[in-house]
Design an enzyme around this catalytic site. Structure first.
Site, mmCIF file in Angstrom:
data_model
loop_
_atom_site.group_PDB
_atom_site.id
_atom_site.type_symbol
_atom_site.label_atom_id
_atom_site.label_comp_id
_atom_site.label_asym_id
_atom_site.label_seq_id
_atom_site.Cartn_x
_atom_site.Cartn_y
_atom_site.Cartn_z
ATOM 1 C CB SER A 1 -0.900 0.027 1.235
ATOM 2 O OG SER A 1 -1.705 -1.122 1.295
HETATM 3 N N1 SAH Z 1 -0.605 -4.968 4.097
HETATM 4 C C1 SAH Z 1 0.195 -5.212 2.904
HETATM 5 C C2 SAH Z 1 -0.492 -4.799 1.618
HETATM 6 C C3 SAH Z 1 -1.562 -5.659 1.327
HETATM 7 S S1 SAH Z 1 -2.183 -5.844 -0.299
HETATM 8 C C4 SAH Z 1 1.542 -4.568 2.969
HETATM 9 O O1 SAH Z 1 1.841 -3.873 3.939
HETATM 10 O O2 SAH Z 1 2.327 -4.793 2.048
HETATM 11 C C5 SAH Z 1 -3.451 -6.991 0.181
HETATM 12 C C6 SAH Z 1 -2.972 -8.373 0.513
HETATM 13 O O3 SAH Z 1 -4.113 -9.097 0.957
HETATM 14 C C7 SAH Z 1 -2.415 -9.128 -0.677
HETATM 15 O O4 SAH Z 1 -1.144 -9.615 -0.388
HETATM 16 C C8 SAH Z 1 -3.421 -10.266 -0.866
HETATM 17 O O5 SAH Z 1 -2.859 -11.470 -1.341
HETATM 18 C C9 SAH Z 1 -3.965 -10.431 0.539
HETATM 19 N N2 SAH Z 1 -5.274 -11.114 0.619
HETATM 20 C C10 SAH Z 1 -6.338 -11.012 -0.212
HETATM 21 N N3 SAH Z 1 -7.345 -11.808 0.197
HETATM 22 C C11 SAH Z 1 -6.921 -12.420 1.339
HETATM 23 C C12 SAH Z 1 -7.487 -13.370 2.237
HETATM 24 N N4 SAH Z 1 -8.718 -13.865 2.066
HETATM 25 N N5 SAH Z 1 -6.763 -13.775 3.293
HETATM 26 C C13 SAH Z 1 -5.504 -13.312 3.490
HETATM 27 N N6 SAH Z 1 -4.896 -12.421 2.669
HETATM 28 C C14 SAH Z 1 -5.591 -11.983 1.612
#
Ligand code: SAH
Length: 218
Positions: free
Chosen positions: A66
């Site tokens: 993000s």
């Molecule tokens: N917090 C992260 C950015 C997240 S982007 C950082 O600091 O880099 C969102 C993330 O959520 C992605 O890696 C994606 O694979 C994950 N995601 C999406 N659906 C999910 C689920 N059901 N359970 C766990 N992770 C999930």
């Protein structure tokens, strides 16, 4: 991993913190954490300078780290306190989890992509953070460690999953980007008692990758 860094990167990070202040981030603890953590270690080598622009950046598995402002505002809205048991959904690069840990939270984080889970684990260990990280489906939360004082969803949800509201402690807070279309509204939910919630919104559209069902073997 070489965690020594150049004065140039330190300078760029200080400028980023100033930009976040200009954009309205007020919580000094959030600003200090972002001012300390080497965001360039969470993205591909060769892009060190870009790590300190206020922009999202592609990571493995078609996901993104993000934008710093988004991390800052989500963290500020979460009002995390020292020792708060905090669940993050969507570990991604691991950067947001480290921001929470740096602020003293007791962090649990879940990622559905195995590759991202493994690389985040590695960086937590290398940087010396003890963060509880799991490869799993965030829609299930982490029942055996519930309730959580804070829950942070870092992927877009059409609505807040009931399982996560159930795993939120009374008096606790959940922050999530909610929306059906291509943008989401940051939503803040306070759990007043087992059946009553207060909901508030931060009125700026955000664009997150979607929260998907199930895990991925990749
Ligand atoms: N917090 C992260 C950015 C997240 S982007 C950082 O600091 O880099 C969102 C993330 O959520 C992605 O890696 C994606 O694979 C994950 N995601 C999406 N659906 C999910 C689920 N059901 N359970 C766990 N992770 C999930």
């Amino acid at each position: 991993m070489n965690t020594k860094e150049s004065l140039i990167l330190q300078g760029l990070r200080a400028i980023l913190v100033e930009r976040l202040k200009e954009k309205g981030i007020q919580d000094v603890r959030v600003l200090n954490a972002i001012g300390k953590i080497q965001r360039h270690l969470f993205i591909s080598k060769g892009f060190e300078k870009q790590a300190y622009e206020d922009k999202p950046f592609s990571i493995a598995c078609g996901q993104t780290i993000s934008q710093p402002f988004t991390v800052a505002i989500q963290t500020e809205l979460l009002q995390v306190q020292r020792f708060d048991k905090t669940l993050e959904i969507g570990t991604g690069s691991g950067y947001q989890a480290v921001v929470l840990a740096e602020m003293g939270a007791n962090v649990y984080t879940i990622e559905r992509f195995r590759e991202l889970y493994l690389s985040a684990r590695r960086i937590f260990r290398q940087l010396g953070y003890s963060i509880n990280s799991y490869w799993g489906d965030g829609y299930e939360g982490k029942e055996n460690f519930a309730p959580f004082e804070k829950i942070l969803i870092t992927a877009a949800v059409p609505q807040i999953p009931q399982t996560l509201l159930d795993q939120l402690a009374v008096g606790g807070r959940l922050v999530a980007p909610v929306g059906e279309g291509s943008t989401q509204i940051m939503t803040i939910v306070d759990k007043i008692d087992e059946n009553n919630f207060n909901t508030a919104y931060y009125h700026n559209p955000f664009r997150f990758v979607p929260m998907l069902q199930g895990i991925s073997e990749n």
